[in-house]
Design a protein around this motif. Structure first.
Motif, PDB file in Angstrom:
ATOM      1  N   UNK A   1      29.430  25.521  64.075  1.00 29.43           N
ATOM      2  CA  UNK A   1      29.030  25.244  62.702  1.00 29.43           C
ATOM      3  C   UNK A   1      27.673  25.882  62.477  1.00 29.43           C
ATOM      4  N   UNK A   2      27.542  26.676  61.426  1.00 28.81           N
ATOM      5  CA  UNK A   2      26.260  27.294  61.100  1.00 28.81           C
ATOM      6  C   UNK A   2      25.569  26.473  60.030  1.00 28.81           C
ATOM      7  N   UNK A   3      24.348  26.090  60.334  1.00 27.59           N
ATOM      8  CA  UNK A   3      23.562  25.335  59.370  1.00 27.59           C
ATOM      9  C   UNK A   3      22.196  25.983  59.211  1.00 27.59           C
TER      10      UNK A   3
ATOM     11  N   UNK B   1      24.561  32.215  58.131  1.00 35.95           N
ATOM     12  CA  UNK B   1      25.074  32.966  59.283  1.00 35.95           C
ATOM     13  C   UNK B   1      25.303  34.430  58.953  1.00 35.95           C
ATOM     14  N   UNK B   2      24.314  35.114  58.436  1.00 42.19           N
ATOM     15  CA  UNK B   2      24.509  36.525  58.096  1.00 42.19           C
ATOM     16  C   UNK B   2      24.176  37.468  59.238  1.00 42.19           C
ATOM     17  N   UNK B   3      23.677  36.954  60.308  1.00 44.00           N
ATOM     18  CA  UNK B   3      23.243  37.768  61.438  1.00 44.00           C
ATOM     19  C   UNK B   3      24.449  38.321  62.196  1.00 44.00           C
ATOM     20  N   UNK B   4      24.615  39.632  62.195  1.00 37.96           N
ATOM     21  CA  UNK B   4      25.780  40.228  62.850  1.00 37.96           C
ATOM     22  C   UNK B   4      25.748  40.015  64.360  1.00 37.96           C
ATOM     23  N   UNK B   5      24.547  39.820  64.922  1.00 40.56           N
ATOM     24  CA  UNK B   5      24.455  39.556  66.361  1.00 40.56           C
ATOM     25  C   UNK B   5      25.008  38.167  66.682  1.00 40.56           C
ATOM     26  N   UNK B   6      24.823  37.212  65.791  1.00 40.26           N
ATOM     27  CA  UNK B   6      25.382  35.869  65.992  1.00 40.26           C
ATOM     28  C   UNK B   6      26.903  35.932  66.003  1.00 40.26           C
TER      29      UNK B   6
ATOM     30  N   UNK C   1      35.572  35.878  56.411  1.00 42.24           N
ATOM     31  CA  UNK C   1      36.210  37.133  56.824  1.00 42.24           C
ATOM     32  C   UNK C   1      35.257  38.322  56.767  1.00 42.24           C
ATOM     33  N   UNK C   2      34.440  38.393  55.740  1.00 48.26           N
ATOM     34  CA  UNK C   2      33.521  39.522  55.592  1.00 48.26           C
ATOM     35  C   UNK C   2      32.561  39.623  56.779  1.00 48.26           C
ATOM     36  N   UNK C   3      32.128  38.481  57.304  1.00 49.44           N
ATOM     37  CA  UNK C   3      31.229  38.490  58.467  1.00 49.44           C
ATOM     38  C   UNK C   3      31.911  39.069  59.700  1.00 49.44           C
ATOM     39  N   UNK C   4      33.154  38.691  59.904  1.00 43.57           N
ATOM     40  CA  UNK C   4      33.865  39.064  61.125  1.00 43.57           C
ATOM     41  C   UNK C   4      34.523  40.434  61.040  1.00 43.57           C
TER      42      UNK C   4
END
Length: 92
Positions: free
Chosen positions: A5-7, A21-26, A46-49
């Motif tokens: 869960x991203x908070x 959770x916009x960090x692509x490294x995360x 979906x856009x993040x992944x």
């Protein structure tokens, strides 16, 4: 099941509709830590992944669909919406 869960720093899921959770490294770390297990995400995520190399499953009900060995990533909904799947008493 492993629940991710991203908070934000105050425990919030979203800040005025923006994701913490916009960090692509995360996201890359989530795929790596899944170690070949299914990663279930909501359509919102979906856009993040999409930019990561790795397996993920888009689901409108990721917690309901998850099996014991799956990883579930939640960022856009309160996990309390899935009370029927989760025993909160263990975390009270």
């Amino acid at each position: 099941m492993k629940l991710i869960v991203c908070t934000d720093t105050r425990g919030g899921m979203m800040f005025f509709g923006r994701r913490p959770a916009r960090d692509r490294f995360a996201i890359a770390d989530i795929i790596k830590d899944a170690d070949g297990k299914r990663v279930l995400i909501s359509p919102y995520s979906e856009k993040l992944f999409a930019e990561e190399n790795g397996e993920y499953v888009i689901s409108s009900d990721p917690l309901g669909e998850a099996g014991a060995d799956d990883v579930v990533f939640i960022e856009d909904k309160s996990i309390r919406e899935w009370d029927e799947y989760w025993d909160w008493s263990a975390y009270a």
